[in-house]
Design a protein around this motif. Sequence first.
Motif, PDB file in Angstrom:
ATOM      1  N   HIS A 327      44.850  -1.927  47.340  1.00  0.00           N
ATOM      2  CA  HIS A 327      45.875  -2.005  48.391  1.00  0.00           C
ATOM      3  C   HIS A 327      47.272  -1.763  47.829  1.00  0.00           C
ATOM      4  CE1 HIS A 327      42.916  -3.195  51.280  1.00  0.00           C
ATOM      5  NE2 HIS A 327      42.507  -4.184  50.491  1.00  0.00           N
ATOM      6  N   CYS A 328      47.491  -2.230  46.582  1.00  0.00           N
ATOM      7  CA  CYS A 328      48.800  -2.019  45.962  1.00  0.00           C
ATOM      8  C   CYS A 328      49.020  -0.518  45.743  1.00  0.00           C
ATOM      9  CB  CYS A 328      48.888  -2.753  44.641  1.00  0.00           C
ATOM     10  SG  CYS A 328      48.763  -4.527  44.821  1.00  0.00           S
ATOM     11  N   LYS A 329      47.969   0.169  45.312  1.00  0.00           N
ATOM     12  CA  LYS A 329      48.066   1.613  45.067  1.00  0.00           C
ATOM     13  C   LYS A 329      48.403   2.323  46.380  1.00  0.00           C
ATOM     14  CE  LYS A 329      45.608   5.500  43.041  1.00  0.00           C
ATOM     15  NZ  LYS A 329      44.390   6.014  42.424  1.00  0.00           N
ATOM     16  N   GLY A 376      52.021 -10.136  49.888  1.00  0.00           N
ATOM     17  CA  GLY A 376      51.352  -9.269  48.915  1.00  0.00           C
ATOM     18  C   GLY A 376      49.895  -9.020  49.280  1.00  0.00           C
ATOM     19  N   HIS A 377      49.144  -8.469  48.324  1.00  0.00           N
ATOM     20  CA  HIS A 377      47.757  -8.102  48.597  1.00  0.00           C
ATOM     21  C   HIS A 377      46.761  -8.978  47.856  1.00  0.00           C
ATOM     22  CE1 HIS A 377      50.189  -4.322  49.079  1.00  0.00           C
ATOM     23  NE2 HIS A 377      49.637  -4.446  50.266  1.00  0.00           N
ATOM     24  N   THR A 378      47.244  -9.955  47.119  1.00  0.00           N
ATOM     25  CA  THR A 378      46.349 -10.805  46.343  1.00  0.00           C
ATOM     26  C   THR A 378      46.525 -12.247  46.782  1.00  0.00           C
ATOM     27  OG1 THR A 378      46.642  -9.318  44.481  1.00  0.00           O
ATOM     28  CG2 THR A 378      45.655 -11.435  44.001  1.00  0.00           C
ATOM     29  N   ILE A 382      50.522 -13.309  42.761  1.00  0.00           N
ATOM     30  CA  ILE A 382      51.450 -12.219  43.040  1.00  0.00           C
ATOM     31  C   ILE A 382      50.721 -10.901  42.788  1.00  0.00           C
ATOM     32  CG2 ILE A 382      53.542 -11.102  42.148  1.00  0.00           C
ATOM     33  CD1 ILE A 382      54.595 -14.031  41.702  1.00  0.00           C
ATOM     34  N   CYS A 383      50.794  -9.978  43.743  1.00  0.00           N
ATOM     35  CA  CYS A 383      50.047  -8.720  43.563  1.00  0.00           C
ATOM     36  C   CYS A 383      50.888  -7.732  42.752  1.00  0.00           C
ATOM     37  CB  CYS A 383      49.595  -8.140  44.890  1.00  0.00           C
ATOM     38  SG  CYS A 383      50.881  -7.243  45.748  1.00  0.00           S
ATOM     39  N   PHE A 384      50.242  -6.642  42.335  1.00  0.00           N
ATOM     40  CA  PHE A 384      50.882  -5.715  41.405  1.00  0.00           C
ATOM     41  C   PHE A 384      52.132  -5.076  42.009  1.00  0.00           C
ATOM     42  CE2 PHE A 384      50.743  -1.562  38.933  1.00  0.00           C
ATOM     43  CZ  PHE A 384      51.283  -2.119  37.789  1.00  0.00           C
ATOM     44  N   CYS A 385      52.066  -4.684  43.306  1.00  0.00           N
ATOM     45  CA  CYS A 385      53.263  -4.038  43.861  1.00  0.00           C
ATOM     46  C   CYS A 385      54.398  -5.051  44.046  1.00  0.00           C
ATOM     47  CB  CYS A 385      52.957  -3.243  45.131  1.00  0.00           C
ATOM     48  SG  CYS A 385      52.213  -4.112  46.471  1.00  0.00           S
ATOM     49  N   GLN A 386      54.048  -6.306  44.316  1.00  0.00           N
ATOM     50  CA  GLN A 386      55.086  -7.350  44.361  1.00  0.00           C
ATOM     51  C   GLN A 386      55.726  -7.501  42.978  1.00  0.00           C
ATOM     52  OE1 GLN A 386      52.568 -10.540  45.808  1.00  0.00           O
ATOM     53  NE2 GLN A 386      54.008 -10.938  47.476  1.00  0.00           N
ATOM     54  N   TYR A 387      54.870  -7.498  41.956  1.00  0.00           N
ATOM     55  CA  TYR A 387      55.346  -7.678  40.586  1.00  0.00           C
ATOM     56  C   TYR A 387      56.317  -6.567  40.200  1.00  0.00           C
ATOM     57  CZ  TYR A 387      55.186  -8.375  35.527  1.00  0.00           C
ATOM     58  OH  TYR A 387      55.539  -8.581  34.213  1.00  0.00           O
TER      59      TYR A 387
HETATM   60 ZN   LIG Z   1      50.322  -5.243  46.295  1.00  0.00          ZN
END
Ligand SMILES: [Zn+2]
Length: 396
Positions: A327-329, A376-378, A382-387
Amino acid sequence: MMNSVPSLEKGHKYHIFISYSSGDSIWVSGLVNKLENTLPNLKICYHERDFIPGKTIIDNMVECIQSSQKTVMVLSPDFVRSGWCLFEAKLSIFQDCMLHKAIVPIMLRPCPIPLQLSHLTYLEADDEQFFEKLCDVLLGNNDEMVHSTALVHYQPSLLYNGKNILTLPAVNEESENWQPGMYSCAYVPDPLKVVLEDTKVYKEVMENINDIPVTRSCLRFTTCRVLLCMIIVLLFITFALFCGVLFAMNFAHFWGILIYSPFAMVLVLLLTVLINILCWSSRHNKRMMQRMVQKTCQANLILSKYSVLAGCSSRTQLFFVYVSLLHCKETVLNTFGHDSKVAGEMWERSISNYSSDYACCLAKNHFPFTSVPFPGHTEERICFCQYISMQLAAGS
Ligand SMILES: [Zn+2]
């Protein structure tokens, strides 16, 4: 050879109490028969036979657990679902703490283990030597159970985003600290097999991580260390002479200035060389860590396809974290226009810059920021795109 059954300790009626779900009663009665045939003196308590009619189940259970030396728990999805069994588990954990009684969990069918039992080691029912191991554990001293090799450590089968599935130590952990950590590529470590089975892929990833040039340092050679010592000795001698000349010339004398200026120059030169050599180590370590993180990020370009990220936060340790970036991708690609070349490049760049640090944060469950303003997505992490957004906002 089977040990003989030890006599019951004072105050006990049974050697073992078996806790199980009624869904597993056929398997349990088979096990009880086999145990009683093999070890005729072993006193076993299980509720289908030994609970006293007329008493409540709880009273029966408390009494049976209290009068047994060990509690065997037969774990299965039924066991976990059943409230009664969970109550029994709680009760005997309580007992375990209070009286140091032993609990022997048996994994009959794979299931998520109740939290109260997750710190225990267990026996696997499908192990070829299960019965022999069980007898060993049952006949052994309660205190020795902790060190028993028959019991295996529980490894949760459930995967969730952000779960640290493996902390891999470097094979050259003990080596001198200017060498980068090297990792074995030969086979996929067991915990990682859940998500990454292909040995070829694993090998490729690890060879990439291992491929860090070792910086040549003069400190690696004995002659240079000797040289360093000589410089330090010379430094002291020059300093002593310098002070001596200063003292003799009494500062004011013109000839004094002429004589002690070369000494002062040598002193400054030696000091500079010394500081430089001593700083080499910290400069080198910093550069080496940067390279290791870079390599780990590159490896993550491959690993992320298997929902795994590797994280490198020290010279001799790698974390492998399970995390789905799907989802982050999607979010990153949408932000930069899904079909454009730029979008793909931005995603790769995100992985190449941030994935190792992100994996370390997940593995340690510690992020450099506490609240993230957007969803976020996780779940719970914290998800990767949030990070990435938070890191970009912080300007790093
Ligand atoms: Zn994300």
